[in-house]
Design a protein around this motif. Structure first.
Motif, PDB file in Angstrom:
ATOM      1  N   LEU A  40      29.418  15.003  32.624  1.00 57.39           N
ATOM      2  CA  LEU A  40      28.817  13.499  32.477  1.00 57.39           C
ATOM      3  C   LEU A  40      27.476  13.231  30.945  1.00 57.39           C
ATOM      4  N   TYR A  56      32.175   9.922  34.715  1.00 59.53           N
ATOM      5  CA  TYR A  56      31.822   9.222  36.153  1.00 59.53           C
ATOM      6  C   TYR A  56      32.352   8.974  36.913  1.00 59.53           C
ATOM      7  N   LYS A  90      25.911   3.989  36.577  1.00 60.59           N
ATOM      8  CA  LYS A  90      26.839   2.482  36.704  1.00 60.59           C
ATOM      9  C   LYS A  90      26.705   1.719  35.343  1.00 60.59           C
TER      10      LYS A  90
END
Length: 127
Positions: A40, A56, A90
């Motif tokens: 990530l 993610y 996020k």
């Protein structure tokens, strides 16, 4: 009287085994989650947002699997910190904000490492 001592010793032994199993689980799952952060981080640094989103989702799925058991073992404040960091990450991935996503991911890595440090069997954690 002898039966009571034997029962007590078995209870203490069972408790010790459960504690060591919990420590091993937290250690192993933390290392797995930390390993999931590396792809990530690399995707975010390269601004490869589709790969970052996929990485993610893998990390979030791994967290959901671990969180069910962690809720019984570790401090709930640590759980909250990790979940907040995941939500913030996020959002930053959705905004495709490289610097902010790296910041949030770094915080998440810190929180995961903090759990590993707090739950490890060390003299300073016992006293």
């Amino acid at each position: 009287m002898k039966r009571q001592y034997v029962s007590l010793a078995l209870a203490v032994l069972l408790l010790a085994v459960c504690c060591f199993a919990a420590l091993h689980y937290v250690s192993r799952s933390t290392e797995q989650l930390l390993a999931m952060t590396q792809p990530l981080l690399q995707a975010v640094e390269n601004q490869d947002w589709p790969s970052a989103q996929t990485a993610y989702e893998d990390l979030e799925n791994g967290w959901q699997n671990c969180a069910k058991i962690w809720q019984m073992i570790i401090n709930h404040e640590d759980l909250r910190d990790i979940e907040v960091a995941l939500v913030d990450l996020k959002v930053m991935l959705a905004e495709q904000s490289r610097e902010q996503a790296i910041k949030e991911l770094t915080e998440l890595i810190f929180y995961l490492g903090h759990v590993l440090e707090n739950e490890s069997l060390r003299l300073q954690n016992i006293l």
